[in-house]
Write a protein that holds these residues in place. Sequence first.
Motif, PDB file in Angstrom:
ATOM      1  N   TYR A  13      -7.086 -41.307  16.623  1.00  0.00           N
ATOM      2  CA  TYR A  13      -6.188 -40.743  18.026  1.00  0.00           C
ATOM      3  C   TYR A  13      -7.242 -40.579  18.595  1.00  0.00           C
ATOM      4  CZ  TYR A  13      -1.771 -40.720  14.418  1.00  0.00           C
ATOM      5  OH  TYR A  13      -0.225 -41.158  13.905  1.00  0.00           O
ATOM      6  N   ASN A  15      -7.199 -37.928  20.692  1.00  0.00           N
ATOM      7  CA  ASN A  15      -7.513 -36.145  20.727  1.00  0.00           C
ATOM      8  C   ASN A  15      -9.170 -36.233  20.042  1.00  0.00           C
ATOM      9  OD1 ASN A  15      -6.046 -36.424  17.979  1.00  0.00           O
ATOM     10  ND2 ASN A  15      -5.275 -34.877  18.366  1.00  0.00           N
ATOM     11  N   MET A  17      -8.301 -37.106  16.345  1.00  0.00           N
ATOM     12  CA  MET A  17      -8.693 -37.062  15.094  1.00  0.00           C
ATOM     13  C   MET A  17      -8.193 -37.708  14.579  1.00  0.00           C
ATOM     14  SD  MET A  17      -6.856 -35.242  12.847  1.00  0.00           S
ATOM     15  CE  MET A  17      -5.854 -35.830  11.530  1.00  0.00           C
ATOM     16  N   ALA A  19      -7.472 -39.928  11.080  1.00  0.00           N
ATOM     17  CA  ALA A  19      -5.601 -39.800  10.152  1.00  0.00           C
ATOM     18  C   ALA A  19      -6.073 -40.758   9.087  1.00  0.00           C
ATOM     19  CB  ALA A  19      -4.669 -40.050  11.131  1.00  0.00           C
ATOM     20  N   PRO A  38      -0.464 -34.463  -0.256  1.00  0.00           N
ATOM     21  CA  PRO A  38       0.289 -33.595   0.676  1.00  0.00           C
ATOM     22  C   PRO A  38       0.269 -33.861   1.940  1.00  0.00           C
ATOM     23  CG  PRO A  38      -1.918 -33.117   0.788  1.00  0.00           C
ATOM     24  CD  PRO A  38      -2.258 -34.570  -0.466  1.00  0.00           C
ATOM     25  N   SER A  39       1.373 -32.927   2.811  1.00  0.00           N
ATOM     26  CA  SER A  39       1.886 -32.776   3.623  1.00  0.00           C
ATOM     27  C   SER A  39       0.421 -33.284   5.021  1.00  0.00           C
ATOM     28  CB  SER A  39       2.237 -31.921   4.321  1.00  0.00           C
ATOM     29  OG  SER A  39       2.806 -32.292   5.816  1.00  0.00           O
ATOM     30  N   GLY A  40       0.577 -34.223   6.066  1.00  0.00           N
ATOM     31  CA  GLY A  40      -1.084 -33.905   6.516  1.00  0.00           C
ATOM     32  C   GLY A  40      -1.763 -35.301   6.676  1.00  0.00           C
ATOM     33  N   CYS A  41      -1.881 -35.725   4.881  1.00  0.00           N
ATOM     34  CA  CYS A  41      -3.224 -36.485   4.806  1.00  0.00           C
ATOM     35  C   CYS A  41      -2.462 -37.901   5.012  1.00  0.00           C
ATOM     36  CB  CYS A  41      -2.657 -36.961   2.987  1.00  0.00           C
ATOM     37  SG  CYS A  41      -1.302 -37.376   1.898  1.00  0.00           S
ATOM     38  N   GLY A  42      -1.826 -38.876   6.041  1.00  0.00           N
ATOM     39  CA  GLY A  42      -2.243 -39.817   6.217  1.00  0.00           C
ATOM     40  C   GLY A  42      -1.007 -40.876   5.811  1.00  0.00           C
ATOM     41  N   LYS A  43      -0.490 -40.336   5.055  1.00  0.00           N
ATOM     42  CA  LYS A  43       0.705 -41.185   4.720  1.00  0.00           C
ATOM     43  C   LYS A  43       1.217 -42.142   5.134  1.00  0.00           C
ATOM     44  CE  LYS A  43       2.962 -38.250   2.206  1.00  0.00           C
ATOM     45  NZ  LYS A  43       2.404 -36.994   2.723  1.00  0.00           N
ATOM     46  N   SER A  44       2.295 -40.981   6.457  1.00  0.00           N
ATOM     47  CA  SER A  44       3.223 -42.123   7.588  1.00  0.00           C
ATOM     48  C   SER A  44       2.340 -42.747   8.687  1.00  0.00           C
ATOM     49  CB  SER A  44       4.159 -40.318   8.312  1.00  0.00           C
ATOM     50  OG  SER A  44       4.595 -40.938   8.964  1.00  0.00           O
ATOM     51  N   THR A  45       1.107 -42.524   8.358  1.00  0.00           N
ATOM     52  CA  THR A  45       0.902 -42.840   9.773  1.00  0.00           C
ATOM     53  C   THR A  45       0.264 -44.032   8.817  1.00  0.00           C
ATOM     54  OG1 THR A  45      -0.093 -40.852  10.772  1.00  0.00           O
ATOM     55  CG2 THR A  45      -1.775 -42.715  11.059  1.00  0.00           C
TER      56      THR A  45
END
Length: 226
Positions: A13, A15, A17, A19, A38-45
Amino acid sequence: MAKVTLDGVVKSYGNGMTAVHGIDLAVEDREFVVLVGPSGCGKSTTLRMIAGLEDITGGTIRIGDRVVNDLPARQRDISMVFQNYALYPHLTVFDNMAFGLSLGKTPKSEIETRVRAAADTLGIGALLERKPKALSGGQRQRVAMGRAIVRHPSAFLFDEPLSNLDAELRTQMRSEIKRVHQRVDTTTIYVTHDQVEAMTLADRVVVMRGGRIEQVAPPQELYAKP
Ligand code: ADP
Ligand code: ADP
């Protein structure tokens, strides 16, 4: 129906970061793959890059034989189902399901045939004239799936589609999704943080952590490994 292939896919990203750190994954034609972690591990991205809703920073994404890195979402021939159903409140169920097709070149009679067939598959044939506010959560989720099915996409993407539902409905919709997959027979990539969902739905589970793939295995082998 198509194979979906990721080679060294990276997402950083603005910034600074990162992902997703170079993911390699080949989802076979008609396979049901679940990305879990877990949440934030990059699945959705990862899913959003496949859908074309997010630019890719590095690597290659193929749908079938086509490199789609620079193709807009609408030219990728895939359908995505989101957790917030994103139904149009002022349109009937029929029109919600027909909406994407009616913007394109599909003839009216063909749209009608496809919407009715999808509604039958999903058991919502009697609800076609209703507005979303007159539907239960499970029915809305079915309409959202119907809208994806009518496009006859070569792949389905699901982003946490059940996380807004209560436990009982989640179990029910899980079997529904499995049944629809078997019936429609389309390559499916499904994102969830729920291990039970992953284990029940997947042909193969992809475990992600910190923007990387940690493990890929069929559910029955997943936690058996030393
Ligand atoms: P998951 O779907 O596994 O919960 P995400 O793919 O949503 O994870 O997010 C992966 C990482 O990328 C997270 O650390 C998240 O904070 C970060 N991220 C997601 N979207 C953005 C964005 N638009 N800008 C900056 N960082 C983002
Ligand atoms: P168009 O049909 O002109 O592409 P849409 O707004 O229907 O316009 O869709 C834009 C893109 O958004 C689609 O190509 C698709 O990738 C995605 N999209 C729209 N509706 C859905 C849906 N129900 N399920 C999945 N993806 C959708």
